[in-house]
Design a protein around this motif. Structure first.
Motif, PDB file in Angstrom:
ATOM      1  N   GLU A   1      39.917   1.393  23.372  1.00 31.76           N
ATOM      2  CA  GLU A   1      40.453   2.313  22.446  1.00 31.76           C
ATOM      3  C   GLU A   1      39.785   3.770  22.310  1.00 31.76           C
ATOM      4  N   TYR A   2      38.647   3.830  22.513  1.00 27.58           N
ATOM      5  CA  TYR A   2      38.036   5.201  22.581  1.00 27.58           C
ATOM      6  C   TYR A   2      37.639   5.618  23.988  1.00 27.58           C
ATOM      7  N   GLY A   3      38.133   4.975  25.059  1.00 27.73           N
ATOM      8  CA  GLY A   3      38.093   5.509  26.397  1.00 27.73           C
ATOM      9  C   GLY A   3      36.604   5.554  26.841  1.00 27.73           C
ATOM     10  N   VAL A   4      35.931   4.603  26.553  1.00 30.61           N
ATOM     11  CA  VAL A   4      34.373   4.730  26.831  1.00 30.61           C
ATOM     12  C   VAL A   4      34.293   4.006  28.389  1.00 30.61           C
ATOM     13  N   GLY A   5      34.932   2.907  28.599  1.00 26.15           N
ATOM     14  CA  GLY A   5      34.952   2.451  29.958  1.00 26.15           C
ATOM     15  C   GLY A   5      33.863   1.630  30.317  1.00 26.15           C
ATOM     16  N   GLU A   6      33.745   1.074  31.520  1.00 21.59           N
ATOM     17  CA  GLU A   6      32.637   0.145  31.740  1.00 21.59           C
ATOM     18  C   GLU A   6      31.079   0.673  31.700  1.00 21.59           C
ATOM     19  N   LYS A   7      30.924   1.873  32.122  1.00 23.50           N
ATOM     20  CA  LYS A   7      29.610   2.694  32.108  1.00 23.50           C
ATOM     21  C   LYS A   7      29.299   2.946  30.611  1.00 23.50           C
ATOM     22  N   GLY A   8      30.253   3.239  29.666  1.00 30.89           N
ATOM     23  CA  GLY A   8      29.990   3.263  28.417  1.00 30.89           C
ATOM     24  C   GLY A   8      29.415   2.145  27.752  1.00 30.89           C
ATOM     25  N   ILE A   9      30.142   0.905  27.933  1.00 30.22           N
ATOM     26  CA  ILE A   9      29.839  -0.302  27.177  1.00 30.22           C
ATOM     27  C   ILE A   9      28.311  -0.470  27.629  1.00 30.22           C
ATOM     28  N   LYS A  10      28.059  -0.516  28.990  1.00 33.05           N
ATOM     29  CA  LYS A  10      26.768  -0.555  29.421  1.00 33.05           C
ATOM     30  C   LYS A  10      25.719   0.332  29.004  1.00 33.05           C
ATOM     31  N   ASN A  11      26.213   1.492  28.689  1.00 34.96           N
ATOM     32  CA  ASN A  11      25.089   2.384  27.839  1.00 34.96           C
ATOM     33  C   ASN A  11      25.199   1.860  26.655  1.00 34.96           C
ATOM     34  N   MET A  12      26.163   1.637  25.801  1.00 34.96           N
ATOM     35  CA  MET A  12      26.003   1.347  24.425  1.00 34.96           C
ATOM     36  C   MET A  12      24.865   0.031  24.244  1.00 34.96           C
ATOM     37  N   LEU A  13      25.144  -0.842  25.272  1.00 34.24           N
ATOM     38  CA  LEU A  13      24.371  -2.304  25.046  1.00 34.24           C
ATOM     39  C   LEU A  13      22.701  -1.818  25.507  1.00 34.24           C
ATOM     40  N   GLN A  14      22.324  -0.686  26.096  1.00 33.89           N
ATOM     41  CA  GLN A  14      20.887  -0.183  26.209  1.00 33.89           C
ATOM     42  C   GLN A  14      20.419   0.508  25.286  1.00 33.89           C
ATOM     43  N   ARG A  15      21.359   0.771  24.187  1.00 34.16           N
ATOM     44  CA  ARG A  15      20.863   1.630  23.198  1.00 34.16           C
ATOM     45  C   ARG A  15      20.452   1.168  21.888  1.00 34.16           C
ATOM     46  N   LYS A  16      19.513   1.789  21.179  1.00 36.94           N
ATOM     47  CA  LYS A  16      18.903   1.220  19.957  1.00 36.94           C
ATOM     48  C   LYS A  16      18.940   2.433  19.166  1.00 36.94           C
ATOM     49  N   ILE A  17      19.398   1.918  17.950  1.00 36.37           N
ATOM     50  CA  ILE A  17      19.718   3.002  16.650  1.00 36.37           C
ATOM     51  C   ILE A  17      19.008   2.545  15.375  1.00 36.37           C
ATOM     52  N   LEU A  18      18.431   3.533  14.637  1.00 40.31           N
ATOM     53  CA  LEU A  18      18.059   3.348  13.206  1.00 40.31           C
ATOM     54  C   LEU A  18      19.038   3.632  12.223  1.00 40.31           C
ATOM     55  N   ILE A  19      19.459   2.735  11.393  1.00 42.79           N
ATOM     56  CA  ILE A  19      20.363   2.995  10.320  1.00 42.79           C
ATOM     57  C   ILE A  19      19.477   2.943   8.745  1.00 42.79           C
ATOM     58  N   VAL A  20      19.677   4.277   8.297  1.00 40.84           N
ATOM     59  CA  VAL A  20      18.670   4.466   7.043  1.00 40.84           C
ATOM     60  C   VAL A  20      19.601   4.590   5.915  1.00 40.84           C
ATOM     61  N   GLU A  21      19.749   3.456   5.293  1.00 41.75           N
ATOM     62  CA  GLU A  21      20.763   3.246   3.838  1.00 41.75           C
ATOM     63  C   GLU A  21      20.142   2.526   3.021  1.00 41.75           C
ATOM     64  N   ASP A  22      19.981   3.128   1.696  1.00 42.07           N
ATOM     65  CA  ASP A  22      19.439   2.378   0.611  1.00 42.07           C
ATOM     66  C   ASP A  22      20.285   1.337  -0.194  1.00 42.07           C
ATOM     67  N   ASN A  23      21.757   1.580  -0.086  1.00 39.71           N
ATOM     68  CA  ASN A  23      22.583   0.592  -0.713  1.00 39.71           C
ATOM     69  C   ASN A  23      22.853  -0.645   0.145  1.00 39.71           C
ATOM     70  N   GLU A  24      22.585  -1.922  -0.294  1.00 38.34           N
ATOM     71  CA  GLU A  24      22.575  -2.883   0.817  1.00 38.34           C
ATOM     72  C   GLU A  24      23.906  -3.421   1.344  1.00 38.34           C
ATOM     73  N   LEU A  25      24.964  -3.096   0.573  1.00 38.88           N
ATOM     74  CA  LEU A  25      26.185  -3.266   0.975  1.00 38.88           C
ATOM     75  C   LEU A  25      26.776  -2.289   1.888  1.00 38.88           C
ATOM     76  N   ASN A  26      26.511  -1.117   1.743  1.00 41.26           N
ATOM     77  CA  ASN A  26      26.784  -0.167   2.801  1.00 41.26           C
ATOM     78  C   ASN A  26      25.980  -0.401   4.126  1.00 41.26           C
ATOM     79  N   ARG A  27      24.726  -0.708   3.910  1.00 39.50           N
ATOM     80  CA  ARG A  27      23.929  -0.959   5.101  1.00 39.50           C
ATOM     81  C   ARG A  27      24.525  -2.134   5.882  1.00 39.50           C
ATOM     82  N   GLU A  28      24.858  -3.257   5.256  1.00 34.51           N
ATOM     83  CA  GLU A  28      25.314  -4.501   5.989  1.00 34.51           C
ATOM     84  C   GLU A  28      26.777  -3.974   6.704  1.00 34.51           C
ATOM     85  N   ILE A  29      27.529  -3.075   5.733  1.00 32.18           N
ATOM     86  CA  ILE A  29      28.844  -2.976   6.493  1.00 32.18           C
ATOM     87  C   ILE A  29      28.648  -2.038   7.854  1.00 32.18           C
ATOM     88  N   ALA A  30      27.633  -0.890   7.835  1.00 32.51           N
ATOM     89  CA  ALA A  30      27.430  -0.054   8.923  1.00 32.51           C
ATOM     90  C   ALA A  30      26.968  -0.974   9.943  1.00 32.51           C
TER      91      ALA A  30
END
Length: 162
Positions: A25-54
């Motif tokens: 859908e977003y034109g990421v391609g095979e390399k993009g998927i590989k890059n996403m799978l190797q990435r780590k992010i931190l989500i900072v959200e105080d609302n539990e429901l919003n955090r779970e959805i994110a």
């Protein structure tokens, strides 16, 4: 989530089906998927429901996620992580204990080489131009208004995690 198999170099491993949909859908391609799978992010959200959805939505791309419940928690998590551990931080603004602006300023002030370049993206209901300006002044790279537009979120992930 339905796992599918995806070839990463010589390794075959399951990938959430949403990652494949994201790529198409977003034109990421095979390399993009590989890059996403190797990435780590931190989500900072105080609302539990919003955090779970994110976590559910962003996790469906294959990105690994840690969470923090307020700005102080985020500062502690980042300061205790090894350099380069996180490739992005998604930061709520209005939180108890420490807001997202102050958390961003404190994270940016850490004496580490990786901190200067890590994208910190505001995810907040504060959507006026003044709020965007405040986010940038605090050291954030981008501002996403809540409720989060999925296409905008995926565009930000694609931009900063490729």
């Amino acid at each position: 989530t339905i796992p599918i198999m995806y070839q990463l170099g010589t390794e075959r491993r399951p990938v959430p089906i949403a990652a494949a949909a994201f790529a198409g859908e977003y034109g990421v391609g095979e390399k993009g998927i590989k890059n996403m799978l190797q990435r780590k992010i931190l989500i900072v959200e105080d609302n539990e429901l919003n955090r779970e959805i994110a976590v559910e939505i962003i996790g469906s791309t294959g990105v690994s996620i840690d969470t923090a419940v307020n700005g102080l928690d985020a500062v502690n998590i980042v300061s205790q992580s090894t350099e380069g551990f996180y490739q992005m931080i998604l930061m709520d603004i209005q939180m108890p204990v420490m807001d997202g602006y102050e958390a961003t300023r404190q994270i940016r002030s850490l004496k580490r080489a990786d901190i200067r370049n890590i994208p910190i993206v505001a995810m907040t209901a504060n959507a006026f131009s003044e709020d965007v300006t405040n986010a940038i002044k605090a050291g954030m790279n981008y501002h996403l208004a809540k409720p989060i537009d999925l296409a905008a979120l995926m565009g930000v992930l694609n931009k900063y995690l490729q």
